[in-house]
Design a protein around this motif. Structure first.
Motif, PDB file in Angstrom:
ATOM      1  N   ALA A  68       0.853  -1.191   0.000  1.00 14.53           N
ATOM      2  CA  ALA A  68       0.000   0.000   0.000  1.00 14.53           C
ATOM      3  C   ALA A  68       0.889   1.241   0.000  1.00 14.53           C
ATOM      4  O   ALA A  68       0.810   2.063   0.908  1.00 14.53           O
ATOM      5  CB  ALA A  68      -0.934  -0.006   1.205  1.00 14.53           C
ATOM      6  N   PRO A  69       1.736   1.406  -1.017  1.00 16.82           N
ATOM      7  CA  PRO A  69       2.693   2.516  -0.991  1.00 16.82           C
ATOM      8  C   PRO A  69       2.081   3.877  -1.250  1.00 16.82           C
ATOM      9  O   PRO A  69       2.692   4.895  -0.949  1.00 16.82           O
ATOM     10  CB  PRO A  69       3.693   2.146  -2.088  1.00 16.82           C
ATOM     11  N   GLY A  70       0.873   3.936  -1.832  1.00 18.53           N
ATOM     12  CA  GLY A  70       0.308   5.230  -2.193  1.00 18.53           C
ATOM     13  C   GLY A  70       1.214   5.915  -3.194  1.00 18.53           C
ATOM     14  O   GLY A  70       1.574   5.363  -4.226  1.00 18.53           O
ATOM     15  N   LEU A  71       1.636   7.131  -2.863  1.00 25.76           N
ATOM     16  CA  LEU A  71       2.577   7.853  -3.710  1.00 25.76           C
ATOM     17  C   LEU A  71       4.024   7.461  -3.418  1.00 25.76           C
ATOM     18  O   LEU A  71       4.942   7.978  -4.056  1.00 25.76           O
ATOM     19  CB  LEU A  71       2.405   9.371  -3.531  1.00 25.76           C
ATOM     20  N   GLY A  72       4.223   6.572  -2.454  1.00 22.89           N
ATOM     21  CA  GLY A  72       5.545   5.997  -2.230  1.00 22.89           C
ATOM     22  C   GLY A  72       6.439   6.737  -1.263  1.00 22.89           C
ATOM     23  O   GLY A  72       7.602   6.351  -1.087  1.00 22.89           O
ATOM     24  N   GLY A  73       5.951   7.797  -0.611  1.00 21.49           N
ATOM     25  CA  GLY A  73       6.798   8.593   0.271  1.00 21.49           C
ATOM     26  C   GLY A  73       7.410   7.796   1.406  1.00 21.49           C
ATOM     27  O   GLY A  73       8.628   7.821   1.621  1.00 21.49           O
ATOM     28  N   PRO A 119     -12.684  -3.395  10.126  1.00 22.41           N
ATOM     29  CA  PRO A 119     -11.591  -3.524  11.096  1.00 22.41           C
ATOM     30  C   PRO A 119     -11.895  -4.565  12.159  1.00 22.41           C
ATOM     31  O   PRO A 119     -13.053  -4.872  12.450  1.00 22.41           O
ATOM     32  CB  PRO A 119     -11.514  -2.126  11.703  1.00 22.41           C
ATOM     33  N   CYS A 120     -10.839  -5.107  12.738  1.00 23.20           N
ATOM     34  CA  CYS A 120     -10.993  -6.022  13.869  1.00 23.20           C
ATOM     35  C   CYS A 120     -10.416  -5.336  15.104  1.00 23.20           C
ATOM     36  O   CYS A 120      -9.951  -4.198  15.044  1.00 23.20           O
ATOM     37  CB  CYS A 120     -10.267  -7.336  13.589  1.00 23.20           C
ATOM     38  N   ARG A 138     -10.995  -7.133   1.879  1.00 22.78           N
ATOM     39  CA  ARG A 138     -12.188  -7.994   1.989  1.00 22.78           C
ATOM     40  C   ARG A 138     -11.897  -9.262   2.777  1.00 22.78           C
ATOM     41  O   ARG A 138     -12.746  -9.765   3.498  1.00 22.78           O
ATOM     42  CB  ARG A 138     -12.685  -8.343   0.582  1.00 22.78           C
ATOM     43  N   ASP A 139     -10.699  -9.812   2.601  1.00 19.97           N
ATOM     44  CA  ASP A 139     -10.333 -11.043   3.299  1.00 19.97           C
ATOM     45  C   ASP A 139      -8.918 -10.874   3.857  1.00 19.97           C
ATOM     46  O   ASP A 139      -7.933 -11.211   3.219  1.00 19.97           O
ATOM     47  CB  ASP A 139     -10.394 -12.248   2.351  1.00 19.97           C
ATOM     48  N   ARG A 140      -8.852 -10.322   5.060  1.00 19.37           N
ATOM     49  CA  ARG A 140      -7.565 -10.043   5.683  1.00 19.37           C
ATOM     50  C   ARG A 140      -6.780 -11.326   5.942  1.00 19.37           C
ATOM     51  O   ARG A 140      -5.562 -11.383   5.754  1.00 19.37           O
ATOM     52  CB  ARG A 140      -7.797  -9.275   6.988  1.00 19.37           C
ATOM     53  N   LEU A 195      -5.016  -2.693   5.474  1.00 16.90           N
ATOM     54  CA  LEU A 195      -5.644  -3.995   5.698  1.00 16.90           C
ATOM     55  C   LEU A 195      -7.030  -3.883   6.323  1.00 16.90           C
ATOM     56  O   LEU A 195      -7.837  -4.815   6.198  1.00 16.90           O
ATOM     57  CB  LEU A 195      -4.750  -4.876   6.578  1.00 16.90           C
ATOM     58  N   PHE A 196      -7.341  -2.764   6.976  1.00 16.54           N
ATOM     59  CA  PHE A 196      -8.654  -2.618   7.600  1.00 16.54           C
ATOM     60  C   PHE A 196      -9.780  -2.621   6.568  1.00 16.54           C
ATOM     61  O   PHE A 196     -10.937  -2.878   6.904  1.00 16.54           O
ATOM     62  CB  PHE A 196      -8.709  -1.336   8.436  1.00 16.54           C
TER      63      PHE A 196
END
Length: 428
Positions: free
Chosen positions: A208-213, A330-331, A282-284, A278-279
């Motif tokens: 989940a790097p997004g823009l990678g910062g 979320p859990c 769909r299937d953590r 991860l929150f």
């Protein structure tokens, strides 16, 4: 226009747009030029009713269609029949010179009201109370001692206007800093890793790097090679371009892919990172099992994620769930720990970092609010900023209520040696 009053659609937030009635939405279209309607249609995700209303409106008003009949003069015969030729609308002439300024002021007022935690109409009362030396009824958020996210430098003039995609990337970086799409800048996530060791000679993976910062900051701090697998194609392309611009494309490449469904490989990575992602998977459990197989022996799983304090219902959590772009599931921290141990991870630590995270959110938005006091902002960018503000206001309120928490997880994968067929076995 009827009894309904139109609203400037370019500056409304996602939640406000979703709740808008069809008559008000149609009345708002009456106030927009064809070009503005076209930009709005490309930029915003509309409900089925709003989409149908927009399409019907354009059929009934072909002069509002971009490239259509907006500037086409009426035929002479029809003009004589009507008694007077109808002039094509001139948006520049129709709108007063102060319109753009008024839109900017309106947005700044809304942003300030969000920051203060009051309604826009209550801002004068709040200012009057402060001018008289009285303490406002609502306690102001305290400025964090942590460093605020830097504002992105003003872009160089381009030969053509930036696209909505480019503008959204610019808006996000204006909030969180150049190359970043989440709070914390270069210090937060790398600071959580402390003295964690990484297996030598193995690449790492950020799902989940997004823009990678954050990914680039970790790569520089620890001398790692990290591959980015980003589900949002917009972020994947922009993040890869930023890595390239910084001369880090070979060390921190980013590509588009879904980490929930894409095979991650077998015993390939020395570490797998995930920030605030991860929150909403769909299937953590399925993903964590895939990550387990992808890690080498001794590889690290390093996660920041939103978790519930408990399973009790809460209005603030309901508001947060509504604001999230992807449906959150979320859990609790205890459920997370149990799931990881079930998958044979060794949980090295789970740390509650909520307070530091809230301070970073507030610091970044406060810095942006100060920057916007004397800045001119286009209505389209104002709408994008309000969308981000809606999301982060909901997250911040849920975290401040302690019903939602942000935790940092450090887990390790230690593989059990395979037994030979003639080895003695006992069944527990």
């Amino acid at each position: 226009m009827g009894a309904e009053t139109g609203i400037n659609l370019a500056t409304v937030g996602t939640a406000e747009l979703k709740a808008m009635s069809v008559p008000v939405f149609r009345a708002s279209l009456e106030q927009m030029s064809g070009e503005a309607i076209e930009r709005f249609r490309k930029m915003r995700k509309l409900s089925k009713d709003h989409r149908q209303t927009l399409e019907k409106y354009l059929v009934e008003h072909p002069e509002k269609r971009l490239g259509g009949e907006e500037a086409r003069p009426a035929p002479a015969g029809k003009a004589r029949k009507a008694g007077k030729a109808r002039k094509a609308p001139n948006p520049a002439a129709a709108a007063p010179k102060s319109t753009k300024s008024a839109r900017s002021i309106s947005f700044r007022h809304r942003l300030r009201a969000w920051w203060e935690g009051v309604a826009v109409d209550d801002l004068p009362r709040l200012e009057a109370a402060r001018a008289n030396g009285k303490r406002p009824a609502k306690i102001e958020p305290t400025a964090s001692s942590l460093p605020s996210a830097p504002l992105m430098a003003a872009p160089q003039p381009a030969p053509q206007a930036p696209s909505p995609v480019e503008e959204r990337i610019e808006v996000i970086q204006n909030i969180w800093g150049d190359g970043f799409s989440l709070p914390g800048g270069e210090g937060f996530f790398p600071g959580l890793l402390g003295d964690i060791s990484f297996p030598q000679g193995c690449p790492c993976l950020d799902v989940a790097p997004g823009l990678g910062g954050s990914m680039r900051a970790v790569a520089k701090a620890y001398g790692l090679s990290i591959e980015g697998l980003e589900a949002d194609p917009l972020f994947a392309i922009a993040g890869g371009m930023i890595s390239d611009r910084l001369g880090m494309l070979a060390q921190t490449p980013i590509r588009n892919g879904n980490p929930e469904t894409e095979p991650l490989g077998d015993k390939r990575y020395g570490a797998i990172f995930a920030r605030e992602a991860l929150f909403s998977f769909r299937d953590r459990k399925k993903f964590l099992a895939s990550a387990m197989r992808a890690l080498v022996d001794g590889g690290a799983l390093l996660i920041t994620d939103f978790v519930l304090a408990d399973r009790q219902k809460s209005d603030v959590l309901d508001s947060w769930r509504t604001a999230e772009p992807l449906k959150p599931s979320p859990c609790t921290m205890e459920e997370y720990s149990e799931l990881l141990r079930h998958l044979r991870y060794e949980v090295k630590g789970m740390e509650d970092v909520t307070d530091a995270y809230v301070a970073l959110i507030q610091s970044a938005w406060k810095a942006l609010h100060g920057h916007l006091k004397n800045a001119k902002i286009q209505p389209e960018k104002a709408a994008m900023l309000m969308d981000e503000a809606d999301l982060w206001m909901a997250r911040s309120r849920a975290l401040e209520s302690r019903k939602l928490k942000l935790i940092f997880i450090h887990a390790r994968m230690h593989r059990v040696p395979k037994r030979a067929l003639n080895d003695p076995m006992t069944i527990d």
